[in-house]
Write a protein that holds these residues in place. Structure first.
Motif, PDB file in Angstrom:
ATOM      1  N   GLN A 676       0.849  -1.181   0.000  1.00 31.33           N
ATOM      2  CA  GLN A 676       0.000   0.000   0.000  1.00 31.33           C
ATOM      3  C   GLN A 676       0.891   1.240   0.000  1.00 31.33           C
ATOM      4  OE1 GLN A 676      -3.844  -0.337   2.479  1.00 31.33           O
ATOM      5  NE2 GLN A 676      -2.445  -1.640   3.607  1.00 31.33           N
ATOM      6  N   LEU A 677       0.481   2.235  -0.800  1.00 34.76           N
ATOM      7  CA  LEU A 677       1.240   3.469  -0.885  1.00 34.76           C
ATOM      8  C   LEU A 677       0.270   4.640  -0.915  1.00 34.76           C
ATOM      9  CD1 LEU A 677       4.006   4.894  -1.272  1.00 34.76           C
ATOM     10  CD2 LEU A 677       3.630   4.679  -3.751  1.00 34.76           C
ATOM     11  N   VAL A 678       0.500   5.621  -0.047  1.00 28.78           N
ATOM     12  CA  VAL A 678      -0.356   6.798   0.065  1.00 28.78           C
ATOM     13  C   VAL A 678       0.469   8.045  -0.220  1.00 28.78           C
ATOM     14  CG1 VAL A 678      -1.710   8.226   1.650  1.00 28.78           C
ATOM     15  CG2 VAL A 678      -1.900   5.738   1.745  1.00 28.78           C
ATOM     16  N   GLY A 679      -0.119   8.982  -0.961  1.00 28.60           N
ATOM     17  CA  GLY A 679       0.489  10.293  -1.163  1.00 28.60           C
ATOM     18  C   GLY A 679      -0.555  11.386  -1.014  1.00 28.60           C
ATOM     19  N   THR A 680      -0.268  12.396  -0.186  1.00 27.39           N
ATOM     20  CA  THR A 680      -1.225  13.474   0.074  1.00 27.39           C
ATOM     21  C   THR A 680      -0.524  14.823  -0.042  1.00 27.39           C
ATOM     22  OG1 THR A 680      -2.506  12.092   1.590  1.00 27.39           O
ATOM     23  CG2 THR A 680      -2.824  14.473   1.738  1.00 27.39           C
ATOM     24  N   LEU A 681      -1.141  15.740  -0.780  1.00 25.17           N
ATOM     25  CA  LEU A 681      -0.674  17.111  -0.884  1.00 25.17           C
ATOM     26  C   LEU A 681      -1.774  18.021  -0.362  1.00 25.17           C
ATOM     27  CD1 LEU A 681       1.439  19.188  -1.976  1.00 25.17           C
ATOM     28  CD2 LEU A 681       0.131  19.170  -4.132  1.00 25.17           C
ATOM     29  N   SER A 682      -1.452  18.876   0.610  1.00 26.25           N
ATOM     30  CA  SER A 682      -2.481  19.728   1.213  1.00 26.25           C
ATOM     31  C   SER A 682      -1.991  21.166   1.326  1.00 26.25           C
ATOM     32  CB  SER A 682      -2.879  19.197   2.589  1.00 26.25           C
ATOM     33  OG  SER A 682      -1.761  19.142   3.452  1.00 26.25           O
ATOM     34  N   TYR A 683      -2.972  22.082   1.366  1.00 23.68           N
ATOM     35  CA  TYR A 683      -2.692  23.510   1.397  1.00 23.68           C
ATOM     36  C   TYR A 683      -3.619  24.173   2.403  1.00 23.68           C
ATOM     37  CZ  TYR A 683      -2.631  28.401  -0.189  1.00 23.68           C
ATOM     38  OH  TYR A 683      -2.529  29.767  -0.254  1.00 23.68           O
ATOM     39  N   TYR A 684      -3.079  25.049   3.248  1.00 19.19           N
ATOM     40  CA  TYR A 684      -3.848  25.831   4.214  1.00 19.19           C
ATOM     41  C   TYR A 684      -3.346  27.271   4.199  1.00 19.19           C
ATOM     42  CZ  TYR A 684      -5.425  21.427   6.298  1.00 19.19           C
ATOM     43  OH  TYR A 684      -5.983  20.190   6.515  1.00 19.19           O
ATOM     44  N   ASN A 685      -4.263  28.243   4.059  1.00 16.66           N
ATOM     45  CA  ASN A 685      -3.843  29.628   4.083  1.00 16.66           C
ATOM     46  C   ASN A 685      -5.046  30.538   4.246  1.00 16.66           C
ATOM     47  OD1 ASN A 685      -2.342  31.994   3.880  1.00 16.66           O
ATOM     48  ND2 ASN A 685      -2.426  32.008   1.639  1.00 16.66           N
ATOM     49  N   GLU A 686      -5.121  31.251   5.359  1.00 17.04           N
ATOM     50  CA  GLU A 686      -6.110  32.298   5.600  1.00 17.04           C
ATOM     51  C   GLU A 686      -7.532  31.851   5.253  1.00 17.04           C
ATOM     52  OE1 GLU A 686      -4.877  35.822   3.628  1.00 17.04           O
ATOM     53  OE2 GLU A 686      -3.134  36.133   4.935  1.00 17.04           O
ATOM     54  N   GLY A 687      -7.938  30.759   5.837  1.00 13.21           N
ATOM     55  CA  GLY A 687      -9.303  30.277   5.665  1.00 13.21           C
ATOM     56  C   GLY A 687      -9.494  29.307   4.523  1.00 13.21           C
ATOM     57  N   VAL A 688      -8.527  29.213   3.624  1.00 15.53           N
ATOM     58  CA  VAL A 688      -8.623  28.292   2.496  1.00 15.53           C
ATOM     59  C   VAL A 688      -7.927  26.979   2.843  1.00 15.53           C
ATOM     60  CG1 VAL A 688      -8.026  27.881   0.080  1.00 15.53           C
ATOM     61  CG2 VAL A 688      -8.709  30.166   0.830  1.00 15.53           C
ATOM     62  N   ARG A 689      -8.568  25.891   2.535  1.00 13.38           N
ATOM     63  CA  ARG A 689      -7.951  24.582   2.687  1.00 13.38           C
ATOM     64  C   ARG A 689      -8.275  23.761   1.448  1.00 13.38           C
ATOM     65  NH1 ARG A 689     -12.557  24.669   5.774  1.00 13.38           N
ATOM     66  NH2 ARG A 689     -14.029  22.928   5.515  1.00 13.38           N
ATOM     67  N   ALA A 690      -7.326  22.967   1.025  1.00 17.73           N
ATOM     68  CA  ALA A 690      -7.528  22.139  -0.162  1.00 17.73           C
ATOM     69  C   ALA A 690      -6.511  21.007  -0.130  1.00 17.73           C
ATOM     70  CB  ALA A 690      -7.376  22.963  -1.441  1.00 17.73           C
ATOM     71  N   GLY A 691      -6.828  19.945  -0.846  1.00 19.04           N
ATOM     72  CA  GLY A 691      -5.894  18.836  -0.886  1.00 19.04           C
ATOM     73  C   GLY A 691      -6.314  17.766  -1.861  1.00 19.04           C
ATOM     74  N   VAL A 692      -5.365  16.925  -2.181  1.00 20.15           N
ATOM     75  CA  VAL A 692      -5.624  15.744  -3.003  1.00 20.15           C
ATOM     76  C   VAL A 692      -4.808  14.601  -2.419  1.00 20.15           C
ATOM     77  CG1 VAL A 692      -3.776  16.336  -4.636  1.00 20.15           C
ATOM     78  CG2 VAL A 692      -5.620  14.782  -5.345  1.00 20.15           C
ATOM     79  N   SER A 693      -5.415  13.422  -2.370  1.00 17.23           N
ATOM     80  CA  SER A 693      -4.762  12.266  -1.763  1.00 17.23           C
ATOM     81  C   SER A 693      -5.028  11.035  -2.615  1.00 17.23           C
ATOM     82  CB  SER A 693      -5.282  12.038  -0.332  1.00 17.23           C
ATOM     83  OG  SER A 693      -4.655  10.920   0.268  1.00 17.23           O
ATOM     84  N   ALA A 694      -4.004  10.232  -2.827  1.00 18.89           N
ATOM     85  CA  ALA A 694      -4.138   9.000  -3.603  1.00 18.89           C
ATOM     86  C   ALA A 694      -3.624   7.824  -2.779  1.00 18.89           C
ATOM     87  CB  ALA A 694      -3.367   9.099  -4.917  1.00 18.89           C
ATOM     88  N   LYS A 695      -4.339   6.722  -2.850  1.00 18.55           N
ATOM     89  CA  LYS A 695      -3.910   5.497  -2.174  1.00 18.55           C
ATOM     90  C   LYS A 695      -3.931   4.343  -3.152  1.00 18.55           C
ATOM     91  CE  LYS A 695      -4.610   2.435   1.765  1.00 18.55           C
ATOM     92  NZ  LYS A 695      -5.188   2.256   3.108  1.00 18.55           N
ATOM     93  N   HIS A 696      -2.795   3.666  -3.257  1.00 14.34           N
ATOM     94  CA  HIS A 696      -2.686   2.493  -4.122  1.00 14.34           C
ATOM     95  C   HIS A 696      -2.640   1.237  -3.264  1.00 14.34           C
ATOM     96  CE1 HIS A 696      -1.528  -0.014  -7.543  1.00 14.34           C
ATOM     97  NE2 HIS A 696      -0.625  -0.566  -6.748  1.00 14.34           N
ATOM     98  N   VAL A 697      -3.483   0.276  -3.607  1.00 10.25           N
ATOM     99  CA  VAL A 697      -3.510  -1.030  -2.943  1.00 10.25           C
ATOM    100  C   VAL A 697      -3.119  -2.074  -3.975  1.00 10.25           C
ATOM    101  CG1 VAL A 697      -4.909  -2.722  -1.705  1.00 10.25           C
ATOM    102  CG2 VAL A 697      -5.308  -0.274  -1.349  1.00 10.25           C
ATOM    103  N   GLY A 698      -2.076  -2.820  -3.693  1.00 13.06           N
ATOM    104  CA  GLY A 698      -1.574  -3.795  -4.648  1.00 13.06           C
ATOM    105  C   GLY A 698      -2.435  -5.046  -4.727  1.00 13.06           C
ATOM    106  N   GLU A 699      -2.072  -5.947  -5.621  1.00 11.55           N
ATOM    107  CA  GLU A 699      -2.792  -7.207  -5.763  1.00 11.55           C
ATOM    108  C   GLU A 699      -2.726  -8.004  -4.465  1.00 11.55           C
ATOM    109  OE1 GLU A 699      -0.951  -9.096  -9.091  1.00 11.55           O
ATOM    110  OE2 GLU A 699      -2.080  -7.948 -10.579  1.00 11.55           O
ATOM    111  N   ARG A 700      -3.783  -8.767  -4.198  1.00 11.48           N
ATOM    112  CA  ARG A 700      -3.818  -9.619  -3.008  1.00 11.48           C
ATOM    113  C   ARG A 700      -4.661 -10.829  -3.321  1.00 11.48           C
ATOM    114  NH1 ARG A 700      -8.825  -6.624  -0.572  1.00 11.48           N
ATOM    115  NH2 ARG A 700      -9.167  -5.497  -2.472  1.00 11.48           N
ATOM    116  N   TYR A 701      -4.391 -11.899  -2.614  1.00 10.97           N
ATOM    117  CA  TYR A 701      -5.192 -13.114  -2.786  1.00 10.97           C
ATOM    118  C   TYR A 701      -6.480 -12.981  -1.980  1.00 10.97           C
ATOM    119  CZ  TYR A 701      -1.293 -15.398  -5.107  1.00 10.97           C
ATOM    120  OH  TYR A 701      -0.297 -15.730  -5.996  1.00 10.97           O
ATOM    121  N   GLY A 702      -7.592 -13.418  -2.584  1.00  2.00           N
ATOM    122  CA  GLY A 702      -8.876 -13.267  -1.924  1.00  2.00           C
ATOM    123  C   GLY A 702      -9.381 -14.508  -1.239  1.00  2.00           C
ATOM    124  N   ASP A 703      -8.762 -15.662  -1.503  1.00  2.00           N
ATOM    125  CA  ASP A 703      -9.277 -16.918  -0.961  1.00  2.00           C
ATOM    126  C   ASP A 703      -8.184 -17.663  -0.229  1.00  2.00           C
ATOM    127  OD1 ASP A 703      -7.848 -17.393  -3.294  1.00  2.00           O
ATOM    128  OD2 ASP A 703      -9.011 -19.180  -3.806  1.00  2.00           O
TER     129      ASP A 703
END
Length: 774
Positions: A676-703
């Motif tokens: 699993q890999l997560v990347g987040t970019l966020s911004y805060y300034n004088e009342g403004v907040r914003a961000g984008v975040s991505a999470k990758h989950v690799g292959e896994r066995y289900g059974d």
């Protein structure tokens, strides 16, 4: 209704162990921190310990489940089949190969440090039943070696502690409205009293939320939630009281096979309309229901002196509700005792029928008819097909309710005494008594051709049982502080007694002990510099046998059940933490040996059809042990003014260590993400907040057999918000608007589930919020 009226009248950055809050101006930008600045400082723990901060709270809309806020932490995988966490049935959580799902409960959850009462579907309650997202201060995650005082029957893979926010010191009322896709609507109100007595503050809050199912055109969820909290600080004492009430009705999502997902990734094989054919209408979504009501209350007294700390907290929890299904037949009951209202108590099913003549006489299919239906579950036998009956045959079906009720009360107590500046001795206790009732009844659907309305009086009460669980946990710990080096060692032990009573008196009382051995823990922290520390920890974790293991009627004749032992896990953590005024980083290596693993194997998996009459709905089996090893890392950097970047990495290798009837030694653990890999970019300034975040989950066995490899996926979330604190409108102190988008790219993916069957992850969700504070 009476309770609701009463209540109404009463009323991203994850910074790992060194989690950092935004500065004072940033804190004012978000609703979640307007009442208390979230500052999660580095704790001197000898184990991996991570916590959320305001950016992680901003990433999730107010309408989301509090479980979602921890998903970006290293080692964590949260999958909620219902959009916004609106279906407990389809919720799955995984940490280091340990799982909370329909079949397993191996991760502890606490609310303000108090036990949640287990996380299972039948009578348990996850954290989202206790806390609204607006009232969440932070979530603290110990991935493996948890604090020795953590009170849980399930904490094999660590503990998640959800901390409710404190009342504001200033009087304030605030209201918010959230709207979004799938007719999502949420209203939230909170009143903070300010200081009502010297050192004493309180708040009341209420929320109402509804949303349609994101798959199809029928079903959905509704939720009402009330909370009240009071805090009084008096010299060396702090007194806290909290009450929460939660009432929800959720329509469920169904597990599907990998082949079904590949065929149509947007449909879970539940339907939107009533066809009048009972075999098809058993998968009518509004007939799949989870109804739960939870009351939880505690009081806490904490004393902090010069050399002595003490806390005690009694609590009470009441849980009631039921789970619904619509079996496509009526049961012919043999034996039992007929009550005055016509309900048969006990007995057994001696047959079933679907179609009757106009007089209500059961009909058999036409001789020689071989026509079958194609949906669902392969269509079943010709008896399910109305084409195999004479004209005028009338369909019959049932509405099956499994009722759950739980009352538990207990207390925790903890004391620490400091011997000079070097030695701290700590000891404590957790005691709890839990009484759980479970019964199942079958109702006749009045007219299966038009809907699922049913007779209020059941025609059969299949079983009625009561369970008592008595718990005592004791622990002691010694910490030695040698300047830059700190050493810790402790022991604890669980005493757990289970009793099952058949309320029909047809079966003997069954008792089962689930005591632990003496469990050891140890650890060390070394401060290399003011910014850098090394840590290492070891603990023996324990999960008691759940009362669900002794639910079935055959339990007392099954020699395997009394021989079951509680699950155990040996956890080793070792790592490094770094924190200065702009950079925070942590790397943790871990090794876990899990023994005596108990899992629930469904007798009637929804992929192949549901065996509605199987009372235990499957069986509990020991599927051997698990060995997990891996690395968890995170970094958070304030790389420019107002900007932050965060990333977390999880590498996990979990394998079965024994060959059993279900698994083969060396196979990967089903549904445990390896990368699993997560990347987040966020911004805060004088009342403004914003961000984008991505999470990758690799292959896994289900059974279990490792024949089904689930595809990898990447989910992207984005958010933007603006807060005005300048009294733009007279009488309104703060106006806040925000927009949250989850699964921005509308990715099709499989989330959690049980081995061999999986829930579809929800599609893109867009939620807008308006908050006014007075």
């Amino acid at each position: 209704m009476t309770k609701k009226m009463l209540l109404g009248a009463c009323s991203i950055l994850v910074l790992s162990t060194a989690a950092q809050a935004q500065d004072a101006s940033t804190s004012a930008d978000t609703d979640a921190v307007d009442f208390e600045e979230i500052i999660v400082s580095a704790q001197k723990t000898t184990f991996a310990n991570n916590a959320t901060d305001s950016t992680m709270l901003d990433q999730q809309p107010d309408a989301a489940s509090v479980l979602s806020v921890i998903d970006n932490l290293p080692g964590i995988f949260v999958a909620e089949g219902g959009a916004l966490g609106s279906d407990d049935w389809s919720t799955t959580l995984s940490i280091r190969g340990f799982t909370v799902s329909l079949s397993e409960q191996q991760v502890g959850m606490t609310i303000d440090g108090l036990p949640n009462g287990n996380s299972n579907y039948g009578g348990g309650a996850k954290a989202n039943r206790y806390i609204d997202s607006e009232n969440l201060s932070r979530a603290e995650v110990s991935q493996g070696t948890a604090d020795i005082a953590s009170p849980s029957h399930e904490a094999l893979g660590g503990t998640i502690n959800f901390v409710s926010s404190a009342p504001s010191e200033e009087q304030r009322f605030w209201a918010s409205l959230s709207i979004g896709e799938n007719n999502t609507q949420r209203y939230f109100f909170r009143y903070d009293t300010g200081e009502i007595a010297p050192g004493t503050t309180a708040y009341l809050s209420y929320s109402n939320q509804s949303t349609d199912a994101w798959i199809g055109n029928a079903g959905g969820s509704t939720r009402d939630h009330f909370a009240a909290k009071i805090v009084s600080e008096q010299d060396d004492w702090t007194f806290t009281g909290r009450l929460s009430w939660d009432d929800t009705h959720e329509n469920n999502f169904q597990r599907i096979s990998l082949a079904q997902f590949e065929e149509d990734p947007d449909w879970d094989r539940l339907t939107d309309t009533v066809t009048g054919v009972p075999y098809i209408d058993q998968v009518y979504r509004p007939a799949w229901g989870t109804l739960r009501e939870n009351w939880f209350a505690y009081v806490k007294a904490e004393y902090k002196g010069e050399n002595f700390d003490f806390s005690v907290s009694p609590y009470y929890h009441e849980n009631a509700g039921r789970g619904d299904w619509a079996p496509p037949y009526m049961i012919a009951v043999g034996g039992g005792e007929e009550q005055a209202n016509g309900t048969i108590y006990g007995g057994s099913a001696v047959g079933s029928y679907i179609y009757t003549d106009s007089n209500g006489t059961p009909l058999a299919p036409i001789d020689g008819c071989t026509a079958t239906l194609s949906f669902p579950y392969g269509g079943g036998a010709p008896a399910n097909n109305p084409a195999c009956y004479e004209a005028g045959a009338r369909p019959n079906s049932s509405y099956r309710h499994t009722h759950y009720g739980k009352k538990r009360y207990g207390a925790t107590a903890d004391a620490a005494y400091r011997l000079g500046d070097i030695n701290t001795i700590r000891a404590g206790i957790w005691v709890e008594k839990s009484d759980r009732d479970e019964w199942r009844d079958w109702h006749r659907i009045i007219d299966p051709t038009v809907g699922i309305e049913y007779d209020d009086i059941a025609y059969w009460r299949q079983y009625d049982r009561s369970f008592e669980t008595d718990t005592l946990m004791v622990y002691a710990e010694d910490t030695i502080d040698l300047g830059d080096l700190s050493l810790r060692g402790g022991v604890k032990k669980f005493f757990v007694d289970l009793t099952r009573t058949d309320n029909f008196g047809a079966e003997p009382e069954l008792g089962l002990e689930s005591d632990s051995d003496i469990l050891f823990s140890a650890g060390a922290i070394y401060n290399v510099t003011d910014d850098l520390e090394l840590f290492a920890g070891f603990s023996q974790n324990f999960a008691a046998i759940k009362d669900g293991v002794i639910e079935g009627r055959a339990s007392e004749t099954n020699p395997d059940v009394p021989q079951l032992e509680g699950e155990t896990a040996d956890n080793y953590d070792f790592g490094v933490r770094f924190s200065n005024n702009w950079l925070r980083a942590t790397v943790t290596g871990y090794y876990t040996k899990f023994n005596n693993r108990i899992t629930f194997v469904s007798a009637g998996d929804p992929v192949g059809g549901i065996d509605y009459l199987e009372e235990g709905e499957g069986t509990y089996l020991n599927v051997g042990g698990i060995e997990s090893k891996g690395v968890e890392a995170s970094i958070s950097a304030d790389f420019a003014e107002h900007w932050n970047i965060y990333s977390s990495l999880t590498l996990n290798d979990s394998e079965y260590t024994e060959t059993t009837a279900e698994v083969i030694e060396g196979n990967k653990v089903a549904l445990a993400p390896e990368f699993q890999l997560v990347g987040t970019l966020s911004y805060y300034n004088e009342g403004v907040r914003a961000g984008v975040s991505a999470k990758h989950v690799g292959e896994r066995y289900g059974d279990f057999a490792n024949t089904q490899e689930l595809p990898s996926f990447t989910l992207v979330d984005a958010w933007i918000g603006y807060t005005v604190d300048e009294n733009v409108i007279p009488g309104i102190q703060t106006i806040d608007i925000s927009l949250n988008v989850s699964n921005l790219t509308d990715k099709n993916y499989l989330g959690g589930g049980t081995p061999g069957s999986y829930f579809i992850g929800s599609d893109r969700q867009v939620i807008a919020n308006l908050t006014l504070k007075f």
